[in-house]
Motif scaffolding. Structure first.
Motif, PDB file in Angstrom:
ATOM      1  N   TYR A  14       0.858  -1.186   0.000  1.00  0.00           N
ATOM      2  CA  TYR A  14       0.000   0.000   0.000  1.00  0.00           C
ATOM      3  C   TYR A  14       0.892   1.233   0.000  1.00  0.00           C
ATOM      4  CZ  TYR A  14      -4.223   2.724   0.832  1.00  0.00           C
ATOM      5  OH  TYR A  14      -5.276   3.600   0.690  1.00  0.00           O
ATOM      6  N   SER A  15       1.208   1.699  -1.185  1.00  0.00           N
ATOM      7  CA  SER A  15       2.103   2.832  -1.354  1.00  0.00           C
ATOM      8  C   SER A  15       1.323   4.132  -1.382  1.00  0.00           C
ATOM      9  CB  SER A  15       2.902   2.682  -2.657  1.00  0.00           C
ATOM     10  OG  SER A  15       2.017   2.763  -3.772  1.00  0.00           O
ATOM     11  N   SER A  16       2.047   5.251  -1.352  1.00  0.00           N
ATOM     12  CA  SER A  16       1.392   6.555  -1.450  1.00  0.00           C
ATOM     13  C   SER A  16       0.711   6.717  -2.808  1.00  0.00           C
ATOM     14  CB  SER A  16       2.419   7.676  -1.228  1.00  0.00           C
ATOM     15  OG  SER A  16       3.473   7.587  -2.185  1.00  0.00           O
ATOM     16  N   ALA A  17       1.297   6.137  -3.851  1.00  0.00           N
ATOM     17  CA  ALA A  17       0.679   6.195  -5.181  1.00  0.00           C
ATOM     18  C   ALA A  17      -0.646   5.440  -5.194  1.00  0.00           C
ATOM     19  CB  ALA A  17       1.624   5.615  -6.224  1.00  0.00           C
ATOM     20  N   ASP A  18      -0.681   4.274  -4.523  1.00  0.00           N
ATOM     21  CA  ASP A  18      -1.925   3.514  -4.437  1.00  0.00           C
ATOM     22  C   ASP A  18      -2.969   4.278  -3.638  1.00  0.00           C
ATOM     23  OD1 ASP A  18      -1.097   1.279  -5.907  1.00  0.00           O
ATOM     24  OD2 ASP A  18      -0.127   0.396  -4.163  1.00  0.00           O
ATOM     25  N   ALA A  19      -2.542   4.931  -2.557  1.00  0.00           N
ATOM     26  CA  ALA A  19      -3.472   5.712  -1.737  1.00  0.00           C
ATOM     27  C   ALA A  19      -4.063   6.863  -2.538  1.00  0.00           C
ATOM     28  CB  ALA A  19      -2.760   6.239  -0.496  1.00  0.00           C
ATOM     29  N   SER A  20      -3.236   7.528  -3.339  1.00  0.00           N
ATOM     30  CA  SER A  20      -3.715   8.637  -4.161  1.00  0.00           C
ATOM     31  C   SER A  20      -4.702   8.146  -5.216  1.00  0.00           C
ATOM     32  CB  SER A  20      -2.537   9.342  -4.839  1.00  0.00           C
ATOM     33  OG  SER A  20      -1.665   9.897  -3.888  1.00  0.00           O
ATOM     34  N   ALA A  21      -4.357   7.044  -5.873  1.00  0.00           N
ATOM     35  CA  ALA A  21      -5.253   6.483  -6.890  1.00  0.00           C
ATOM     36  C   ALA A  21      -6.562   6.027  -6.265  1.00  0.00           C
ATOM     37  CB  ALA A  21      -4.571   5.319  -7.605  1.00  0.00           C
ATOM     38  N   SER A  22      -6.482   5.449  -5.066  1.00  0.00           N
ATOM     39  CA  SER A  22      -7.674   5.010  -4.359  1.00  0.00           C
ATOM     40  C   SER A  22      -8.579   6.193  -4.030  1.00  0.00           C
ATOM     41  CB  SER A  22      -7.278   4.274  -3.077  1.00  0.00           C
ATOM     42  OG  SER A  22      -8.420   3.814  -2.385  1.00  0.00           O
ATOM     43  N   ALA A  23      -7.973   7.304  -3.607  1.00  0.00           N
ATOM     44  CA  ALA A  23      -8.753   8.504  -3.296  1.00  0.00           C
ATOM     45  C   ALA A  23      -9.454   9.037  -4.546  1.00  0.00           C
ATOM     46  CB  ALA A  23      -7.849   9.572  -2.694  1.00  0.00           C
ATOM     47  N   LEU A  24      -8.787   8.957  -5.691  1.00  0.00           N
ATOM     48  CA  LEU A  24      -9.392   9.426  -6.929  1.00  0.00           C
ATOM     49  C   LEU A  24     -10.596   8.575  -7.331  1.00  0.00           C
ATOM     50  CD1 LEU A  24      -6.227  10.236  -9.089  1.00  0.00           C
ATOM     51  CD2 LEU A  24      -7.831  11.875  -8.092  1.00  0.00           C
ATOM     52  N   MET A  25     -10.590   7.310  -6.937  1.00  0.00           N
ATOM     53  CA  MET A  25     -11.690   6.421  -7.288  1.00  0.00           C
ATOM     54  C   MET A  25     -12.933   6.668  -6.436  1.00  0.00           C
ATOM     55  SD  MET A  25     -10.745   4.729  -9.877  1.00  0.00           S
ATOM     56  CE  MET A  25      -9.790   6.192 -10.342  1.00  0.00           C
ATOM     57  N   LEU A  26     -12.806   7.504  -5.410  1.00  0.00           N
ATOM     58  CA  LEU A  26     -13.960   7.803  -4.564  1.00  0.00           C
ATOM     59  C   LEU A  26     -15.045   8.530  -5.355  1.00  0.00           C
ATOM     60  CD1 LEU A  26     -15.352   7.895  -1.815  1.00  0.00           C
ATOM     61  CD2 LEU A  26     -14.055   9.986  -1.301  1.00  0.00           C
ATOM     62  N   LEU A  27     -14.647   9.437  -6.243  1.00  0.00           N
ATOM     63  CA  LEU A  27     -15.626  10.219  -6.992  1.00  0.00           C
ATOM     64  C   LEU A  27     -16.531   9.344  -7.863  1.00  0.00           C
ATOM     65  CD1 LEU A  27     -16.787  12.942  -7.728  1.00  0.00           C
ATOM     66  CD2 LEU A  27     -14.995  13.192  -9.470  1.00  0.00           C
ATOM     67  N   PRO A  28     -15.981   8.454  -8.715  1.00  0.00           N
ATOM     68  CA  PRO A  28     -16.884   7.601  -9.499  1.00  0.00           C
ATOM     69  C   PRO A  28     -17.723   6.669  -8.629  1.00  0.00           C
ATOM     70  CG  PRO A  28     -14.591   6.944  -9.826  1.00  0.00           C
ATOM     71  CD  PRO A  28     -14.567   8.257  -9.118  1.00  0.00           C
ATOM     72  N   ALA A  29     -17.172   6.238  -7.487  1.00  0.00           N
ATOM     73  CA  ALA A  29     -17.948   5.375  -6.589  1.00  0.00           C
ATOM     74  C   ALA A  29     -19.156   6.121  -6.032  1.00  0.00           C
ATOM     75  CB  ALA A  29     -17.067   4.872  -5.457  1.00  0.00           C
ATOM     76  N   LEU A  30     -18.945   7.362  -5.591  1.00  0.00           N
ATOM     77  CA  LEU A  30     -20.054   8.160  -5.057  1.00  0.00           C
ATOM     78  C   LEU A  30     -21.058   8.517  -6.149  1.00  0.00           C
ATOM     79  CD1 LEU A  30     -18.149  10.562  -2.629  1.00  0.00           C
ATOM     80  CD2 LEU A  30     -19.521   8.547  -2.039  1.00  0.00           C
ATOM     81  N   LEU A  31     -20.547   8.812  -7.339  1.00  0.00           N
ATOM     82  CA  LEU A  31     -21.433   9.109  -8.463  1.00  0.00           C
ATOM     83  C   LEU A  31     -22.291   7.891  -8.786  1.00  0.00           C
ATOM     84  CD1 LEU A  31     -22.385  10.942 -10.755  1.00  0.00           C
ATOM     85  CD2 LEU A  31     -20.446  10.133 -12.121  1.00  0.00           C
ATOM     86  N   GLY A  32     -21.667   6.717  -8.786  1.00  0.00           N
ATOM     87  CA  GLY A  32     -22.413   5.490  -9.049  1.00  0.00           C
ATOM     88  C   GLY A  32     -23.477   5.233  -7.996  1.00  0.00           C
ATOM     89  N   MET A  33     -23.156   5.487  -6.733  1.00  0.00           N
ATOM     90  CA  MET A  33     -24.145   5.308  -5.668  1.00  0.00           C
ATOM     91  C   MET A  33     -25.328   6.239  -5.859  1.00  0.00           C
ATOM     92  SD  MET A  33     -21.959   4.726  -2.161  1.00  0.00           S
ATOM     93  CE  MET A  33     -23.477   4.799  -1.202  1.00  0.00           C
ATOM     94  N   SER A  34     -25.052   7.472  -6.272  1.00  0.00           N
ATOM     95  CA  SER A  34     -26.129   8.431  -6.515  1.00  0.00           C
ATOM     96  C   SER A  34     -27.035   7.957  -7.652  1.00  0.00           C
ATOM     97  CB  SER A  34     -25.526   9.799  -6.852  1.00  0.00           C
ATOM     98  OG  SER A  34     -26.536  10.740  -7.145  1.00  0.00           O
ATOM     99  N   VAL A  35     -26.418   7.466  -8.725  1.00  0.00           N
ATOM    100  CA  VAL A  35     -27.193   6.934  -9.839  1.00  0.00           C
ATOM    101  C   VAL A  35     -27.995   5.712  -9.392  1.00  0.00           C
ATOM    102  CG1 VAL A  35     -27.047   5.832 -12.109  1.00  0.00           C
ATOM    103  CG2 VAL A  35     -25.608   7.818 -11.586  1.00  0.00           C
ATOM    104  N   GLY A  36     -27.362   4.841  -8.611  1.00  0.00           N
ATOM    105  CA  GLY A  36     -28.035   3.639  -8.133  1.00  0.00           C
ATOM    106  C   GLY A  36     -29.236   3.947  -7.266  1.00  0.00           C
ATOM    107  N   ARG A  37     -29.104   4.942  -6.392  1.00  0.00           N
ATOM    108  CA  ARG A  37     -30.234   5.311  -5.540  1.00  0.00           C
ATOM    109  C   ARG A  37     -31.393   5.856  -6.372  1.00  0.00           C
ATOM    110  NH1 ARG A  37     -26.178   6.896  -1.662  1.00  0.00           N
ATOM    111  NH2 ARG A  37     -26.085   8.994  -2.584  1.00  0.00           N
ATOM    112  N   SER A  38     -31.076   6.599  -7.428  1.00  0.00           N
ATOM    113  CA  SER A  38     -32.139   7.122  -8.296  1.00  0.00           C
ATOM    114  C   SER A  38     -32.804   6.004  -9.100  1.00  0.00           C
ATOM    115  CB  SER A  38     -31.581   8.191  -9.235  1.00  0.00           C
ATOM    116  OG  SER A  38     -30.688   7.620 -10.179  1.00  0.00           O
ATOM    117  N   LEU A  39     -32.047   4.942  -9.408  1.00  0.00           N
ATOM    118  CA  LEU A  39     -32.602   3.813 -10.160  1.00  0.00           C
ATOM    119  C   LEU A  39     -33.384   2.849  -9.268  1.00  0.00           C
ATOM    120  CD1 LEU A  39     -29.586   2.874 -12.488  1.00  0.00           C
ATOM    121  CD2 LEU A  39     -31.719   4.002 -13.157  1.00  0.00           C
ATOM    122  N   ARG A  40     -33.159   2.936  -7.961  1.00  0.00           N
ATOM    123  CA  ARG A  40     -33.755   1.973  -7.032  1.00  0.00           C
ATOM    124  C   ARG A  40     -35.274   1.936  -7.158  1.00  0.00           C
ATOM    125  NH1 ARG A  40     -32.242   2.968  -0.967  1.00  0.00           N
ATOM    126  NH2 ARG A  40     -30.185   2.527  -1.834  1.00  0.00           N
TER     127      ARG A  40
END
Length: 259
Positions: free
Chosen positions: A201-227
Motif C-alpha cells: 500500500y504505497s502513497s501512489a496507491d493511496a492517491s489512486a484510491s482517493a481518486l476512485m472515490l468520486l466515481p464510486a459516489l457518483l455510481g451510488m447516486s445513480v443507483g439510488r435514483s434507479l432503485r
C-alpha cells in the motif's frame, strides 16, 4: 482477459478509465441493493491488475461509502458493543492471515477470489437464512470474524461469512444495514493495515484510491435514483449471477496460466 500492467508511479489513461468505470458500476450496485461495492470492485479490478493492488485501490472508496452506512449515530455505540467479538475476530484474522500468508498476491489468490465470489453468490441466490440466538453471539462472533478476516487477507473480499452471520442475528432492517456498515468499515481498515505492513500500500496507491472515490459516489447516486425504477430483486439476481460468471472466469484463467 489479460491483466493490465503499469509502472508504480503512473497510470495509463486506459487503465485509469477502466478503474473509474469499475468503481462507477460498483457504486451503482451499492446504490440499488445496499451492498456489493467492495465485492464487485475487487472482482473486476482483479481482472486488470494483481489482487494486492486491486485491494489497495479499494480502501478509500470502501471506507468512505461504508462510514456513511454507520448511521444513525445514536445507536452506533450500542451496536458496536454488541458486535465487538465479530470485529475483534476480523482484525486479528486479517492481520494474522496477512502475516502468515502474505497480502492477496500469491499465485493462487486469483483462483481463491473466484471461488469465494462463487460461494458468496450461490449462497445469496439460494435465499438460505440461519438463525442465531442472542446468547450465542459472543461465542460465535469471534470465530466468524476470524474466518472473515482470514478470507479477506487472502482474497480481499470481506463478505463471507460475516454477512450471513449478521443476517442470522435478530436485527431489523435498519440495524442490519448499520451492522454491515460497522463490519465493512472495520474490515476495510484491517485490510488496509495488512497491505501497508506487507508493503503493498504505497502513497501512489493511496492517491489512486482517493481518486476512485468520486466515481464510486457518483455510481451510488445513480443507483439510488434507479432503485425506485428497477426491481431490486431482479437487479440483485443479475448482480449475483454476474459474480458467479466472474468467479468461474478467474478460476479458469488461473488454471490456464499454470499449465
Amino acid at each position: 482477459m489479460a491483466a493490465m500492467t503499469t509502472t508504480p508511479d503512473e497510470l495509463s489513461a486506459t487503465l485509469f478509465a477502466a478503474m473509474a468505470l469499475v468503481f462507477l458500476l460498483a457504486g451503482v450496485v451499492k446504490g440499488v441493493v445496499g451492498l456489493g461495492l467492495p465485492t464487485l470492485a475487487m472482482a473486476l479490478l482483479a481482472l486488470l491488475m494483481s489482487p494486492a493492488r486491486a485491494a489497495a485501490l479499494l480502501i478509500v472508496p470502501s471506507l468512505v461509502t461504508n462510514l456513511w452506512q454507520l448511521r444513525p449515530w445514536a445507536s452506533l455505540g450500542r451496536m458496536a458493543r454488541r458486535l465487538w467479538p465479530l470485529q475483534f475476530g476480523i482484525c486479528t484474522g486479517t492481520l494474522a492471515g496477512a502475516w502468515v500468508l502474505g497480502a492477496p498476491s500469491s499465485s493462487w489468490a486469483m483462483a481463491a477470489l473466484g471461488a469465494m465470489l462463487i460461494v458468496y453468490a450461490l449462497w445469496a441466490l439460494s435465499g438460505a437464512r440461519l438463525s442465531i440466538a442472542q446468547d450465542m453471539e459472543t461465542e460465535l462472533g469471534l470465530p466468524m470474524g476470524a474466518m472473515t478476516g482470514l478470507i479477506a487477507a487472502v482474497t480481499g473480499v470481506f463478505t463471507v461469512p460475516a454477512v450471513p452471520y449478521l443476517q442470522a442475528l435478530s436485527l431489523n432492517r435498519d440495524e442490519l444495514i448499520q451492522a454491515m456498515g460497522i463490519s465493512f468499515t472495520v474490515s476495510t481498515v484491517a485490510l488496509g493495515l495488512s497491505l501497508f505492513l506487507n508493503g503493498h500500500y504505497s502513497s501512489a496507491d493511496a492517491s489512486a484510491s482517493a481518486l476512485m472515490l468520486l466515481p464510486a459516489l457518483l455510481g451510488m447516486s445513480v443507483g439510488r435514483s434507479l432503485r425506485h425504477r428497477l426491481s431490486p430483486l431482479v437487479f440483485r439476481r443479475c448482480f449475483l449471477g454476474g459474480l458467479v460468471a466472474l468467479g468461474l472466469h478467474m478460476i479458469i484463467q488461473q488454471a490456464a496460466s499454470m499449465r
